[in-house]
Design a protein around this motif. Sequence first.
Motif, PDB file in Angstrom:
ATOM      1  N   ALA A  58       0.820  -1.224   0.000  1.00 12.02           N
ATOM      2  CA  ALA A  58       0.000   0.000   0.000  1.00 12.02           C
ATOM      3  C   ALA A  58       0.851   1.270   0.000  1.00 12.02           C
ATOM      4  CB  ALA A  58      -0.930   0.000   1.215  1.00 12.02           C
ATOM      5  N   GLU A  61       0.145   4.242  -2.340  1.00  8.76           N
ATOM      6  CA  GLU A  61      -1.275   4.162  -2.702  1.00  8.76           C
ATOM      7  C   GLU A  61      -2.148   4.863  -1.679  1.00  8.76           C
ATOM      8  OE1 GLU A  61      -2.393   0.107  -3.428  1.00  8.76           O
ATOM      9  OE2 GLU A  61      -0.737  -0.198  -4.829  1.00  8.76           O
ATOM     10  N   ASP A  62      -1.728   4.856  -0.412  1.00  2.00           N
ATOM     11  CA  ASP A  62      -2.504   5.526   0.634  1.00  2.00           C
ATOM     12  C   ASP A  62      -2.063   6.977   0.834  1.00  2.00           C
ATOM     13  OD1 ASP A  62      -0.088   5.268   1.949  1.00  2.00           O
ATOM     14  OD2 ASP A  62      -0.899   4.259   3.708  1.00  2.00           O
TER      15      ASP A  62
END
Length: 148
Positions: A58, A61-62
């Motif tokens: 992640a 992406e976060d």
Amino acid sequence: MTGLDMRFDLPEHKQLVHTQVIPVRWGDMDAAGHVNNTLYFRYFETVRLDWLRLADSAIYEDGTGPVIVNAFCSFLRQLRFPGDVVARHYVGQAGRSSIETFFTLERADEPGQPCATGGGKLVWTDMKTERSIPLPDWLRALAVTDAG
């Protein structure tokens, strides 16, 4: 670092977190016939990003992820084509939002003979605000807690 010797020594207390074999490409060499000094930093980046990708998919992406705020390299032996580089990635002590990272590079066919050592400070960052934020728990858990 000691005296006039500009070599940076890696700390004894560090945690190995990832090893990767990277092929030396013909285009990595410079006019002197050895791997260009800038590519050593690319090898560090390659093993660091591969480790981060495997550790937590992640990242970015976060909206958060690592930023390198400084980097160093001690060039010990020349690398040349053809061959493979064994790149090792280590983590050291952590702060609130940063963690020390370290690297070693050696030829796969010459184990135990480092060609370069290096490192840098990784700061966890909110990419939108461009400000540091606390390290993720999974990363903090890997940090060396006692350097003594």
